[in-house]
Scaffold this motif. Structure first.
Motif, short mmCIF file in Angstrom:
data_model
loop_
_atom_site.label_atom_id
_atom_site.label_comp_id
_atom_site.label_asym_id
_atom_site.label_seq_id
_atom_site.Cartn_x
_atom_site.Cartn_y
_atom_site.Cartn_z
N HIS A 116 -3.42 7.01 -27.35
CA HIS A 116 -3.54 6.98 -25.88
C HIS A 116 -2.48 7.91 -25.30
N ILE A 117 -2.73 9.21 -25.43
CA ILE A 117 -1.70 10.20 -25.14
C ILE A 117 -1.32 10.23 -23.66
N ASP A 118 -2.27 10.07 -22.75
CA ASP A 118 -1.95 10.13 -21.32
C ASP A 118 -1.01 8.99 -20.92
N GLU A 119 -1.32 7.78 -21.37
CA GLU A 119 -0.47 6.64 -21.04
C GLU A 119 0.92 6.81 -21.64
N LEU A 121 2.51 9.68 -22.45
CA LEU A 121 3.26 10.73 -21.76
C LEU A 121 3.76 10.24 -20.40
N ALA A 122 2.98 9.39 -19.75
CA ALA A 122 3.45 8.80 -18.50
C ALA A 122 4.70 7.96 -18.73
N TRP A 216 -2.69 21.44 -26.04
CA TRP A 216 -1.47 20.72 -25.69
C TRP A 216 -0.94 21.16 -24.31
N ARG A 218 -2.69 22.10 -21.71
CA ARG A 218 -3.52 21.41 -20.70
C ARG A 218 -3.18 19.92 -20.65
N THR A 219 -2.93 19.32 -21.81
CA THR A 219 -2.60 17.89 -21.85
C THR A 219 -1.28 17.61 -21.15
N ARG A 222 -1.70 18.14 -17.37
CA ARG A 222 -2.49 17.04 -16.78
C ARG A 222 -1.64 15.80 -16.54
N ASN A 223 -0.58 15.66 -17.31
CA ASN A 223 0.27 14.49 -17.21
C ASN A 223 1.58 14.75 -16.48
#
Length: 273
Positions: A116-119, A121-122, A216, A218-219, A222-223
């Motif tokens: 769960h990369i977005d969570e 990175l947050a 990476w 873009r990822t 995005r975060n």
């Protein structure tokens, strides 16, 4: 469930040759990454959060260089029994640090294992102090592609080691640390005979895209991160541990000029004002 997983089964001490090679490679990579770290002084010590600290080797090196280090990893880390520095265990989701308390967030070959990369990175943004930086070392597309043929070189090496050990030992049940064990079930046999996915996204072929700089970048953007710099680690190795510590670092540096660097170093800043 933890946000990231360790690909090797827990509970076994890693192969000694693998540990030796890993120590050499991670020392070189950390040196490259530290060029972007602010320098500590008698009047200012910077707090570093290292995510997925493994053996704690890099945390120990950062501590010796004058940084205050908080090193964290999963309780079932493959390297738990090989630790050389204090590593705080956590659930893989909630970083055990207050808001805005880390001047530097650092990881080496970890984020590709975060499902769960977005969570996640947050969560790293939450603990990053204003004006702080994040530095992540991540496998490259070249590393993924070269690891495919390297797997079969590893398989030949494994079969040779096993055969020599069986021929020389009166008791084949007594296994030396550098001698590979026999796979215990169908899944282990498949993972031995065929290349497997290294991280948490895609498959053994599409990982080449998920390991790319474009994906990476873009990822991270995005975060909420600004990608200030992307650079190669100027070191060649594969995920298959072929030759392990028998290849000198100087040779790996030269090989990277022909075969590509195995990792990319990402320097990030939060876009929060």
């Amino acid at each position: 469930m933890p946000a990231y997983t360790n690909e090797p089964p827990p509970g076994r001490l890693p192969n000694p040759g693998h540990l030796r090679a890993l120590a050499l490679i991670r020392t070189h990579e950390l040196g490259s990454a530290m060029r972007h770290f602010p320098s500590p002084s008698s009047s200012r010590r910077y707090r570093v959060l290292e995510i997925g600290a493994g053996t704690g080797q890099q945390a120990a090196q950062l501590h010796d260089a004058g940084y205050d280090v908080v090193a964290i990893d999963l309780a079932d880390s493959h390297y738990r029994d090989a630790r050389v520095h204090m590593v705080q265990e956590y659930d893989g989701i909630n970083i055990p640090m207050p808001d805005h308390s880390a001047d530097i967030v650092f990881s080496s070959n970890v984020l590709e294992h975060v499902a769960h990369i977005d969570e996640f990175l947050a969560e790293t943004r939450r603990v990053l102090a204003p004006g702080g930086i994040a530095i992540h070392v991540l496998p490259s597309t070249a590393c993924r592609l070269w690891s495919l043929p390297a797997h079969y070189l590893w398989l030949l090496k494994r079969a040779f080691q096993r055969g020599v050990h069986t021929a020389q030992s009166d008791d084949s049940a007594v296994r030396q640390p550098d001698v590979p064990r026999t796979p215990a079930n169908l899944n282990e046999w498949l993972a031995t005979l065929f290349p497997t996915r290294h991280g948490e996204r895609g498959n053994v072929l599409t990982e080449a895209w998920y390991f790319s700089r474009h994906w990476w970048k873009r990822t991270f953007q995005r975060n909420g991160f600004v990608v200030a710099r992307m650079e190669p680690n100027h070191l060649f190795y594969t995920m298959s541990n072929v030759m392990t510590d028998r290849i000198e670092i100087s040779t790996r540096i030269k090989l990277s000029g022909y075969l590509g660097s195995s990792c990319t170093i990402y320097l990030l800043r939060s876009n929060e004002r």
